[in-house]
Enzyme design. Structure first.
Site, mmCIF file in Angstrom:
data_model
loop_
_atom_site.group_PDB
_atom_site.id
_atom_site.type_symbol
_atom_site.label_atom_id
_atom_site.label_comp_id
_atom_site.label_asym_id
_atom_site.label_seq_id
_atom_site.Cartn_x
_atom_site.Cartn_y
_atom_site.Cartn_z
ATOM 1 N N HIS A 17 46.704 43.536 43.074
ATOM 2 C CA HIS A 17 46.058 41.708 42.303
ATOM 3 C C HIS A 17 47.760 41.920 42.651
ATOM 4 C CE1 HIS A 17 43.068 43.125 40.221
ATOM 5 N NE2 HIS A 17 42.539 42.593 41.546
ATOM 6 N N LYS A 41 28.728 39.274 33.952
ATOM 7 C CA LYS A 41 29.300 40.523 33.736
ATOM 8 C C LYS A 41 30.022 41.204 32.603
ATOM 9 C CE LYS A 41 31.635 41.231 38.334
ATOM 10 N NZ LYS A 41 32.613 41.013 39.062
ATOM 11 N N ARG A 90 41.001 44.980 51.634
ATOM 12 C CA ARG A 90 41.260 46.129 51.157
ATOM 13 C C ARG A 90 41.240 47.105 52.664
ATOM 14 N NH1 ARG A 90 39.355 46.348 44.845
ATOM 15 N NH2 ARG A 90 37.721 45.771 46.665
ATOM 16 N N SER A 128 40.243 47.443 40.125
ATOM 17 C CA SER A 128 40.226 47.261 38.857
ATOM 18 C C SER A 128 38.196 48.523 38.193
ATOM 19 C CB SER A 128 39.380 46.049 38.327
ATOM 20 O OG SER A 128 40.361 45.402 38.470
HETATM 21 O O1 PNS Z 1 37.157 39.484 41.473
HETATM 22 P P1 PNS Z 1 36.533 40.151 41.894
HETATM 23 O O2 PNS Z 1 34.501 39.416 41.170
HETATM 24 O O3 PNS Z 1 35.499 40.330 43.964
HETATM 25 O O4 PNS Z 1 36.011 38.107 42.450
HETATM 26 C C1 PNS Z 1 35.220 37.411 43.078
HETATM 27 C C2 PNS Z 1 35.341 36.052 42.805
HETATM 28 C C3 PNS Z 1 36.086 35.827 41.930
HETATM 29 C C4 PNS Z 1 36.125 35.376 43.593
HETATM 30 C C5 PNS Z 1 33.477 35.222 43.242
HETATM 31 O O5 PNS Z 1 32.856 35.702 42.183
HETATM 32 C C6 PNS Z 1 33.146 33.807 42.819
HETATM 33 O O6 PNS Z 1 34.140 32.982 43.392
HETATM 34 N N1 PNS Z 1 32.730 33.545 41.411
HETATM 35 C C7 PNS Z 1 32.762 31.920 41.595
HETATM 36 C C8 PNS Z 1 31.268 31.667 41.900
HETATM 37 C C9 PNS Z 1 31.068 31.031 43.194
HETATM 38 O O7 PNS Z 1 32.251 30.777 43.294
HETATM 39 N N2 PNS Z 1 30.452 31.339 43.538
HETATM 40 C C10 PNS Z 1 30.287 31.030 45.139
HETATM 41 C C11 PNS Z 1 30.569 32.338 46.418
HETATM 42 S S1 PNS Z 1 30.628 34.148 45.460
#
Ligand code: PNS
Length: 160
Positions: A17, A41, A90, A128
């Site tokens: 990150h 989560k 990645r 993570s």
């Molecule tokens: O590190 P991650 O868990 O892969 O991040 C995922 C993230 C936070 C980018 C995604 O879940 C997100 O944007 N969540 C907020 C809710 C949202 O906007 N959802 C619509 C797109 S998935």
């Protein structure tokens, strides 16, 4: 002024990150690291802990801010005036999911663009989840996270 957000769960933040944060901070004017308040989560670290670890890690980069958000990313971006989403890629396994989210977010608001940075080869395996898996067995995580976080991560598994 180009304001971007690097969203994620960061549970916990890793060198992978940090690599994306450092590199993307060079291509935008302001970068907000947006920590998702994902109550659904089961996070290892609380929201406050995740935010404070990223603040510690990024304290020397002046154009980086750390904040938390809940709800839709596009709504939060609208609130703070950000138009760019930064995500790290990645491997090809990340691609399908990331493409779908990027397109969905763009459909929600066509001003929003997602920029993908390819992860440094050194960290292409790192997530993570990998950190937590090794830490849960008392494994060596010194190549995954800064030294000052190691005990904090092990401590989470002490009573488990
Ligand atoms: O590190 P991650 O868990 O892969 O991040 C995922 C993230 C936070 C980018 C995604 O879940 C997100 O944007 N969540 C907020 C809710 C949202 O906007 N959802 C619509 C797109 S998935």
């Amino acid at each position: 002024m180009k304001k971007a957000i690097y969203p994620g769960s960061f549970d916990p933040v890793t060198f992978g990150h940090m690599d994306i944060i450092t590199r993307s901070a060079k291509i935008v004017d302001e970068l907000v690291v947006g920590v998702l308040n994902n109550s659904a989560k089961n996070s290892l670290f609380s929201l406050e802990e995740r935010v404070s670890m990223i603040k510690e890690m990024t304290k020397d980069i002046p154009n980086v801010k750390v904040a938390s958000f809940d709800g839709l990313l596009v709504d939060y971006m609208n609130e703070i005036g950000a138009t760019i989403i930064i995500r790290g890629l990645r491997a090809v396994t990340d691609f399908e999911y990331e493409l779908q989210i990027a397109q969905a977010n763009h459909v929600q608001n066509e001003e929003i663009e997602t920029i993908f940075l390819t992860t440094d080869l050194k960290y292409s395996y790192l997530s993570s989840t990998i950190v937590k898996e090794f830490a849960s067995y008392g494994g060596d995580i010194s190549k995954f996270v800064p030294e000052c976080f190691i005990d904090r991560i092990y401590d989470k598994y002490k009573d488990k």
